[in-house]
Design an enzyme around this catalytic site. Sequence first.
Site, PDB file in Angstrom:
ATOM      1  N   GLY A 109      -5.727   6.549  -0.788  1.00  0.00           N
ATOM      2  CA  GLY A 109      -6.066   5.740   0.373  1.00  0.00           C
ATOM      3  C   GLY A 109      -5.561   4.308   0.269  1.00  0.00           C
ATOM      4  N   ASP A 157      -0.064   0.556   7.881  1.00  0.00           N
ATOM      5  CA  ASP A 157       0.308   0.563   6.461  1.00  0.00           C
ATOM      6  C   ASP A 157       1.754   0.102   6.258  1.00  0.00           C
ATOM      7  OD1 ASP A 157      -2.167   1.702   6.445  1.00  0.00           O
ATOM      8  OD2 ASP A 157      -1.487   3.723   5.961  1.00  0.00           O
TER       9      ASP A 157
END
Length: 374
Positions: A109, A157
């Site tokens: 994660g 991200d």
Amino acid sequence: MPTESRTFRAPGRVNLIGEHTDYNDGFVMPVAIDLSTWVTVSPLEQRKLQIRSENFDEEIEVDLDDQNLARRGHWSDYPVGVAVMLERDGHRLRGAKLHVRSEVPIGSGLSSSAAIEVATGCALVANSGVKIDARELALLCQKAENEFAGARVGIMDQFVSLFGEEQKALMLDCRSLEFELLPLPDNVRLIICNTMVKHELAASAYNERRAQCEAGVKHLAKFVANVTALRDVTVEQLEQFGRDLPEVVYRRCRHVITENARVLTAARALEQGDLKEFGRLMAESHRSLRDDYEVSSEELDLMVELARKIEGVYGARMTGGGFGGCTVNLVAVEHVAEFSNRVAESYEEVTKLKPEIYICSASNGAEEVPNKTL
Ligand code: GLA
């Protein structure tokens, strides 16, 4: 054309607040961390990619002229996917040998996938003498993950892996891709606690959440003008027009809408140095992810509960997609050691799992690293 080898680095990330909002055109506040993926690239005569992963101790080779390159359910899908998307976008790549090393824990994660995509993207572009805007590169890396690797992730991200800055959090508007860099105070540290658990259903549950958000938008757009994403809806409008939604879709929408508002409030709190308020918003975010969005897990909840009992902790919450992975904690500098020891001990006592704890610094986004070869 370059002939020498060059090395690039792209960081993983931790998200302070704004979870599952990126694919709803909303706001996020991630930080690039000081754990990176490194790629050394050198040119090849033929239009081939030879990619070696140190972490998996494997090497693969693909032909850039092969029109049938497809997902293999393998680590190489990320770098190959980036090459395919660059080519599809009209950038002709030169053959390359790539050596990849990741210090971002894989599958925890912290965006090891975005880090390898961005590092590969920078390496391939430099090796081919291609000029591309960093925003474009972020979008192509996301596309590689969406269309090649098969995960319908948002832009957070890849974006922070390119645009992050030392000692700063990045507040991103995922619709316009405009962002603000917000200084992090010196008297706190970001501590990431890895539950060491990853639940199997994560990928399908992620896609299911996206579909539920889309169902919410479809319904609400019938009543509210100009709604193309949950970003465009207020809580009042949800309360007024969402009554006929299935209860679970209603709660999914409520999470996204309230989370967007929390990111904006958190940004102002950070600007004013109000860490107490920032921490309160992190706690609310966790509750909303746990109860409304249902992406937390027993282990994440436990890690957050343990953290909250410790002195010097401003805020604690799950971070990233959820279903296992990591928590992020905002901790006063003088309590860092005590925090790490106590959380690790208590977590292990209950779960029999030894958590990994990373004391992180906010770092710069992707860059070339001179005089380094892997
Ligand atoms: C994953 C995805 C991101 C984002 C988060 C949840 O990390 O890659 O795009 O959706 O989940 O906030």
